[in-house]
Design an enzyme around this catalytic site. Structure first.
Site, PDB file in Angstrom:
ATOM      1  N   ASP A 137       0.855  -1.017   0.049  1.00 30.39           N
ATOM      2  CA  ASP A 137      -0.065   0.110  -0.127  1.00 30.39           C
ATOM      3  C   ASP A 137       0.853   1.247  -0.182  1.00 30.39           C
ATOM      4  O   ASP A 137       0.381   2.262  -0.538  1.00 30.39           O
ATOM      5  CB  ASP A 137      -0.975  -0.125   1.137  1.00 30.39           C
ATOM      6  CG  ASP A 137      -2.044  -0.979   1.041  1.00 30.39           C
ATOM      7  OD1 ASP A 137      -2.253  -1.627  -0.132  1.00 30.39           O
ATOM      8  OD2 ASP A 137      -2.578  -1.235   2.005  1.00 30.39           O
ATOM      9  N   ASP A 146      -2.346  11.563  21.885  1.00 28.54           N
ATOM     10  CA  ASP A 146      -1.179  11.079  21.032  1.00 28.54           C
ATOM     11  C   ASP A 146      -1.344  11.798  19.679  1.00 28.54           C
ATOM     12  O   ASP A 146      -0.510  11.979  18.863  1.00 28.54           O
ATOM     13  CB  ASP A 146      -0.860   9.757  20.994  1.00 28.54           C
ATOM     14  CG  ASP A 146      -0.415   9.136  22.130  1.00 28.54           C
ATOM     15  OD1 ASP A 146      -0.043  10.077  23.066  1.00 28.54           O
ATOM     16  OD2 ASP A 146      -0.147   7.864  22.081  1.00 28.54           O
ATOM     17  N   ARG A 203       2.453   6.153  -2.744  1.00 27.53           N
ATOM     18  CA  ARG A 203       3.718   6.817  -3.505  1.00 27.53           C
ATOM     19  C   ARG A 203       3.180   7.101  -5.164  1.00 27.53           C
ATOM     20  O   ARG A 203       3.500   8.253  -5.675  1.00 27.53           O
ATOM     21  CB  ARG A 203       4.873   6.058  -3.477  1.00 27.53           C
ATOM     22  CG  ARG A 203       6.274   7.037  -4.304  1.00 27.53           C
ATOM     23  CD  ARG A 203       7.543   6.225  -3.448  1.00 27.53           C
ATOM     24  NE  ARG A 203       7.691   4.942  -3.758  1.00 27.53           N
ATOM     25  CZ  ARG A 203       7.561   3.898  -2.988  1.00 27.53           C
ATOM     26  NH1 ARG A 203       7.502   4.214  -1.844  1.00 27.53           N
ATOM     27  NH2 ARG A 203       7.427   2.629  -3.032  1.00 27.53           N
ATOM     28  N   TYR A 218      -4.460   3.467   9.172  1.00 30.44           N
ATOM     29  CA  TYR A 218      -3.909   4.139  10.468  1.00 30.44           C
ATOM     30  C   TYR A 218      -5.121   4.384  11.390  1.00 30.44           C
ATOM     31  O   TYR A 218      -5.170   3.992  12.433  1.00 30.44           O
ATOM     32  CB  TYR A 218      -3.238   5.425  10.205  1.00 30.44           C
ATOM     33  CG  TYR A 218      -2.780   6.095  11.547  1.00 30.44           C
ATOM     34  CD1 TYR A 218      -2.540   5.263  12.637  1.00 30.44           C
ATOM     35  CD2 TYR A 218      -1.805   7.463  11.326  1.00 30.44           C
ATOM     36  CE1 TYR A 218      -1.885   5.984  13.789  1.00 30.44           C
ATOM     37  CE2 TYR A 218      -1.257   7.702  12.527  1.00 30.44           C
ATOM     38  CZ  TYR A 218      -1.280   7.030  13.563  1.00 30.44           C
ATOM     39  OH  TYR A 218      -0.375   7.654  14.851  1.00 30.44           O
ATOM     40  N   ALA A 219      -6.215   4.707  10.711  1.00 28.35           N
ATOM     41  CA  ALA A 219      -7.541   4.841  11.458  1.00 28.35           C
ATOM     42  C   ALA A 219      -8.200   3.700  12.030  1.00 28.35           C
ATOM     43  O   ALA A 219      -8.711   3.603  13.253  1.00 28.35           O
ATOM     44  CB  ALA A 219      -8.604   5.569  10.776  1.00 28.35           C
ATOM     45  N   ASN A 231      -5.624   8.416   2.032  1.00 25.99           N
ATOM     46  CA  ASN A 231      -5.591   7.330   3.265  1.00 25.99           C
ATOM     47  C   ASN A 231      -6.311   8.581   4.374  1.00 25.99           C
ATOM     48  O   ASN A 231      -7.313   8.387   4.667  1.00 25.99           O
ATOM     49  CB  ASN A 231      -4.374   6.643   3.612  1.00 25.99           C
ATOM     50  CG  ASN A 231      -4.631   5.121   2.944  1.00 25.99           C
ATOM     51  OD1 ASN A 231      -5.546   4.942   2.377  1.00 25.99           O
ATOM     52  ND2 ASN A 231      -3.536   4.479   3.255  1.00 25.99           N
ATOM     53  N   GLU A 232      -5.253   9.286   4.532  1.00 22.07           N
ATOM     54  CA  GLU A 232      -5.469  10.082   6.121  1.00 22.07           C
ATOM     55  C   GLU A 232      -4.619  11.182   6.088  1.00 22.07           C
ATOM     56  O   GLU A 232      -3.317  11.113   5.739  1.00 22.07           O
ATOM     57  CB  GLU A 232      -5.561   9.287   7.356  1.00 22.07           C
ATOM     58  CG  GLU A 232      -3.965   8.931   7.752  1.00 22.07           C
ATOM     59  CD  GLU A 232      -3.433   7.686   7.170  1.00 22.07           C
ATOM     60  OE1 GLU A 232      -2.404   7.785   6.747  1.00 22.07           O
ATOM     61  OE2 GLU A 232      -4.176   6.502   7.001  1.00 22.07           O
TER      62      GLU A 232
END
Length: 392
Positions: A81, A185, A86, A198-199, A155-156
């Site tokens: 991914d 954080d 990229r 990440y979520a 993505n985020e």
């Protein structure tokens, strides 16, 4: 004129270099023109000299030297991914669709695996693929009233603390209305595509790619209310860095683009009008992809209900309904249950108990209750409660 195919590989890995050489050779044999980035050409030539891959029997074209993105019809990404992200950064402005072959671990954005590389190349040659658009987000960073940075993400966009040993104090808002203030954080603002990245690791929900929405997911928040939020794609998500802990933050977009966030910085995330185009070889449901990528247990599932099963069930229901009285509330297999406060109150039955003896304070002082002596026996103590003057 033969079609040009851009081959993008994670050339830091020998497996990816071999896959890139194999893909270019197959495209060349099929009459298509493989195109590589200059750094990938250099990496392949070095691998040739090291004996990692056999020498190329042709000279691949180089992007921005022999041709431009506008001349390319498809990009084939060989990697995980991260390689797709990229590549998306490279081709997003051109609208070039990307077809990903997973050489990594999970690979949610990948359409096929390394073992299917030959079949994937055949599908590219035959143009046997469809293209879908994935929602992206625009990210703006303000300091006071000044716009200091602008970027995007597939993505985020994550606002994170810059120092490991301290918490980041933030206030979050949706559409200009504050939601909550807490130490954490960080905060992840993601697309449906990023909901499995990440979520997801931060405890956010999995959102199907076709759902148009944005997510806000706190990371290790020190707060009673710090739940993931799912909002409209037309909303504005805001995270502002507060000066309470004197801790600055940092903005990461897709783990690739970064912006420092001094105290008082404000990050605003909106839906981008420019999506990322992803090529699909098959219309495999996202549910099946989710189960396969996470190796989820599905034992016990007996399969979907077919149209024949539905027709047979409807026929049985029709026959059963014809035998029931008209107006029967259970005619469709549903029972009506009234709420508890509307049901008749049950009869109250007193519990079976034995009467307890009544013992006065005088009896307790004389110990009569313990000895079994009645109040009229063996006591000459004056009754102080009935008036001592008459007994003198």
């Amino acid at each position: 004129m033969p079609r040009s195919i851009l081959v993008l590989a994670h050339t830091g890995r020998e497996d990816a270099i071999r896959a890139a050489v194999h893909t270019c050779a197959k495209l060349q044999e099929a009459g298509l023109v493989p195109v590589l980035m200059a750094r990938d050409v250099t990496a392949i030539r070095e691998a040739e000299r090291a004996g990692v891959v056999p020498p190329l029997e042709f000279v691949p074209r180089t992007l921005d030297v022999d041709c431009s993105l506008s001349e390319i019809s498809l990009g084939v990404v060989l990697g995980g991914d991260g390689s797709v992200l990229r590549a998306a950064e490279l081709v997003r402005d051109s609208g070039l669709p990307l077809l990903a072959v997973n050489l990594g671990h999970v690979g949610f954005l990948a359409e096929s695996e390394r073992t299917d590389l030959s079949r994937t190349v055949e599908a590219v040659v035959a143009q046997d693929y469809s293209v879908e658009e994935r929602m992206a987000i625009d990210v703006r960073v303000f300091q006071g009233e000044d716009l200091v940075a602008r970027t995007w993400a597939l993505n985020e966009a994550s606002v994170e603390k810059s120092n490991r040993e301290r918490m980041l104090e933030v206030v979050t808002a949706v559409d200009g209305s504050p939601i909550s203030t807490y130490g954490c954080d960080g905060v992840v603002m993601a697309t449906p595509t990023g909901s499995t990245a990440y979520a997801f690791s931060a405890g956010g929900p999995v959102v199907w790619p076709e759902v148009q929405a944005m997510l806000m997911v706190p990371i290790s928040a020190h707060a009673l209310f710090a739940k993931p939020l799912v909002v409209s794609p037309d909303s504005v998500l805001t995270v502002e860095v507060l000066p309470r802990t004197n801790e600055p933050g940092v903005l990461w977009c897709d783990g690739r683009r970064t912006v420092d966030l001094p105290l008082g910085s404000r990050v605003e995330v909106t839906r981008s009008p420019q999506p990322v185009r992803i090529a699909r070889l098959s219309r495999t449901p996202f549910t099946e992809r989710l189960v396969r990528k996470f190796n989820l247990p599905t034992k016990g599932w007996r399969g979907p209900v077919t149209e024949q099963d539905r027709a047979e069930a409807a026929a049985r229901e029709s026959r059963a309904a014809s035998r029931r009285p008209e107006g029967d509330p259970t005619s469709r297999g549903v029972s009506i249950v009234e709420p508890h406060h509307l049901a008749p109150r049950p009869g109250v039955v007193p519990p079976a108990t034995a009467a307890l003896p009544v013992v006065s304070a005088r009896d307790e002082r004389l110990g009569i209750a313990r000895s079994g002596i009645t109040p009229d026996e063996g006591s000459e103590e004056p009754d102080t409660h009935s008036g001592g003057a008459d007994q003198s």
